[in-house]
Design a protein around this motif. Structure first.
Motif, PDB file in Angstrom:
ATOM      1  N   TYR A 146      -4.793 -17.531 -49.626  1.00 54.95           N
ATOM      2  CA  TYR A 146      -3.904 -16.565 -50.271  1.00 54.95           C
ATOM      3  C   TYR A 146      -3.530 -15.469 -49.276  1.00 54.95           C
ATOM      4  O   TYR A 146      -4.202 -15.268 -48.261  1.00 54.95           O
ATOM      5  CB  TYR A 146      -4.592 -15.902 -51.473  1.00 54.95           C
ATOM      6  N   ASP A 147      -2.461 -14.747 -49.616  1.00 54.27           N
ATOM      7  CA  ASP A 147      -2.185 -13.482 -48.951  1.00 54.27           C
ATOM      8  C   ASP A 147      -1.595 -12.512 -49.966  1.00 54.27           C
ATOM      9  O   ASP A 147      -1.361 -12.875 -51.123  1.00 54.27           O
ATOM     10  CB  ASP A 147      -1.278 -13.656 -47.714  1.00 54.27           C
ATOM     11  N   HIS A 158      -3.188  -5.418 -48.204  1.00 50.94           N
ATOM     12  CA  HIS A 158      -2.311  -6.286 -47.401  1.00 50.94           C
ATOM     13  C   HIS A 158      -3.074  -7.496 -46.879  1.00 50.94           C
ATOM     14  O   HIS A 158      -3.195  -7.692 -45.672  1.00 50.94           O
ATOM     15  CB  HIS A 158      -1.722  -5.501 -46.220  1.00 50.94           C
ATOM     16  N   ALA A 159      -3.590  -8.317 -47.756  1.00 53.17           N
ATOM     17  CA  ALA A 159      -4.352  -9.492 -47.308  1.00 53.17           C
ATOM     18  C   ALA A 159      -3.445 -10.431 -46.522  1.00 53.17           C
ATOM     19  O   ALA A 159      -2.319 -10.723 -46.921  1.00 53.17           O
ATOM     20  CB  ALA A 159      -4.936 -10.225 -48.512  1.00 53.17           C
ATOM     21  N   VAL A 199       0.981  -9.740 -41.855  1.00 50.81           N
ATOM     22  CA  VAL A 199       0.930 -10.641 -43.005  1.00 50.81           C
ATOM     23  C   VAL A 199       2.048 -11.681 -42.922  1.00 50.81           C
ATOM     24  O   VAL A 199       1.835 -12.869 -43.179  1.00 50.81           O
ATOM     25  CB  VAL A 199       1.020  -9.857 -44.326  1.00 50.81           C
ATOM     26  N   ALA A 200       3.248 -11.243 -42.552  1.00 50.87           N
ATOM     27  CA  ALA A 200       4.372 -12.169 -42.419  1.00 50.87           C
ATOM     28  C   ALA A 200       4.105 -13.217 -41.339  1.00 50.87           C
ATOM     29  O   ALA A 200       4.417 -14.401 -41.504  1.00 50.87           O
ATOM     30  CB  ALA A 200       5.656 -11.406 -42.112  1.00 50.87           C
ATOM     31  N   TYR A 260      -0.447 -17.633 -53.401  1.00 52.03           N
ATOM     32  CA  TYR A 260      -1.038 -18.873 -52.907  1.00 52.03           C
ATOM     33  C   TYR A 260      -0.251 -19.377 -51.699  1.00 52.03           C
ATOM     34  O   TYR A 260       0.973 -19.393 -51.706  1.00 52.03           O
ATOM     35  CB  TYR A 260      -1.042 -19.917 -54.021  1.00 52.03           C
ATOM     36  N   GLY A 261      -0.971 -19.819 -50.649  1.00 58.75           N
ATOM     37  CA  GLY A 261      -0.328 -20.185 -49.397  1.00 58.75           C
ATOM     38  C   GLY A 261      -0.114 -21.666 -49.172  1.00 58.75           C
ATOM     39  O   GLY A 261       0.349 -22.072 -48.103  1.00 58.75           O
ATOM     40  N   GLY A 262      -0.452 -22.515 -50.155  1.00 62.27           N
ATOM     41  CA  GLY A 262      -0.201 -23.941 -50.005  1.00 62.27           C
ATOM     42  C   GLY A 262      -1.227 -24.694 -49.184  1.00 62.27           C
ATOM     43  O   GLY A 262      -1.008 -25.849 -48.822  1.00 62.27           O
ATOM     44  N   LEU A 263      -2.364 -24.053 -48.879  1.00 66.71           N
ATOM     45  CA  LEU A 263      -3.398 -24.680 -48.054  1.00 66.71           C
ATOM     46  C   LEU A 263      -4.768 -24.528 -48.701  1.00 66.71           C
ATOM     47  O   LEU A 263      -5.073 -23.492 -49.299  1.00 66.71           O
ATOM     48  CB  LEU A 263      -3.456 -24.041 -46.665  1.00 66.71           C
TER      49      LEU A 263
END
Length: 283
Positions: free
Chosen positions: A156-157, A177-178, A226-227, A57-60
């Protein structure tokens, strides 16, 4: 080639000289190999490695819509990105005058899908207008002029998947590699994967060698993308104090880029794959 829709993969196994794939409707099919381009929640990834990591989860959160009857004063076809005081906002105007927009409200705790689905368009409208109320720019007016706001979804990633392939099964694209959508590279990376995998299958003596070559050629680049997506997305979640150096750094970087033409993201957008170049060097 036959394309079938409405199929959901539930299991697959290597059979020595091929792969047997089973689907939720009770059907099965055999093939020489299985390429899992089945996205963020990839079942193929789980079959290849039951211990594979889940999406992060990316916090957004994400939502958006189409506004009518509002003027932004911006040139049609130009994308405008705004780091607001409390939320990120982007918009572009169609030649017809319709405004297409998206917003990324930050939320530290990952919401339950049912919780997100329960938020009504009017609740989204009230929440977003509140977030943009003290910002300069057209965000609040655009949102107010939007008839129906999209149901929200989470960002997400998938940063690192240790195993991309196993025997005759392999994953590509988001399954492997989302990347967060903040740099718009999900589809691009999947297309690159497809070309590179095709080259490896063309030039390799067997499937195992082709899969190993594909992973060797792709892993470093896609994980770097991704990074970068994660860093860019993280800029949208910063609080009042951290926003100050972010805005200063971005301002200086944009001015330098406008002056010199040196785009630090060129490595992402100008990557070239030569179809005619062999995967293996002669000698």
């Amino acid at each position: 080639m036959r394309v079938e829709y409405g199929k959901r993969l539930v299991d697959a196994e290597s059979t020595g000289d091929g792969v047997l794939a089973r689907f939720a409707d009770g059907t099965s099919v055999r093939g020489d190999l299985l390429i899992g381009a089945d996205g963020l929640r990839s079942r193929t990834r789980e079959i290849i490695d039951p211990h594979a990591p889940d999406a992060r989860y990316g916090g957004l959160l994400n939502t958006g819509g189409y506004a009518r009857g509002v003027s932004t004063g911006c040139e049609p076809g130009t994308m405008n990105a705004i780091f607001g005081k409390r939320c990120f906002f982007t918009h572009t105007t169609h030649p017809s005058g319709e405004v297409w927009w998206a917003a990324n409200p930050a939320q530290a705790a990952e919401p339950d899908p049912a919780e997100l689905a329960a938020i009504t368009p009017e609740q989204w409208r009230s929440r977003l207008i509140g977030l943009f109320r003290h910002d300069r720019g057209p965000a609040a007016d655009i949102i107010a002029a939007t008839g129906e706001i999209f149901a929200g979804w989470s960002t997400y990633d998938v940063p690192t998947v240790p195993k991309w392939h196993n025997d005759r099964m392999i994953i590509i694209g988001d399954a492997a590699h989302a990347t967060a959508p903040s740099i718009g590279q999900g589809a691009a990376m999947a297309i690159e994967d497809t070309v590179v995998l095709a080259k490896c299958l063309r030039d390799s003596p067997d499937i195992a060698t082709a899969f190993a070559a594909y992973q060797r050629l792709r892993r470093e680049r896609v994980e770097r993308v991704v990074a970068q997506g994660n860093r860019t997305g993280g800029w949208k979640t910063l609080g009042p104090v951290a926003r100050v150096p972010r805005d200063l750094i971005m301002s200086l970087a944009m001015r330098r880029m406008a002056r010199t033409g040196d785009n630090p993201s060129r490595w992402i957008y100008e990557h070239h794959i030569d179809w005619d170049e062999p995967v293996y060097s002669a000698g």
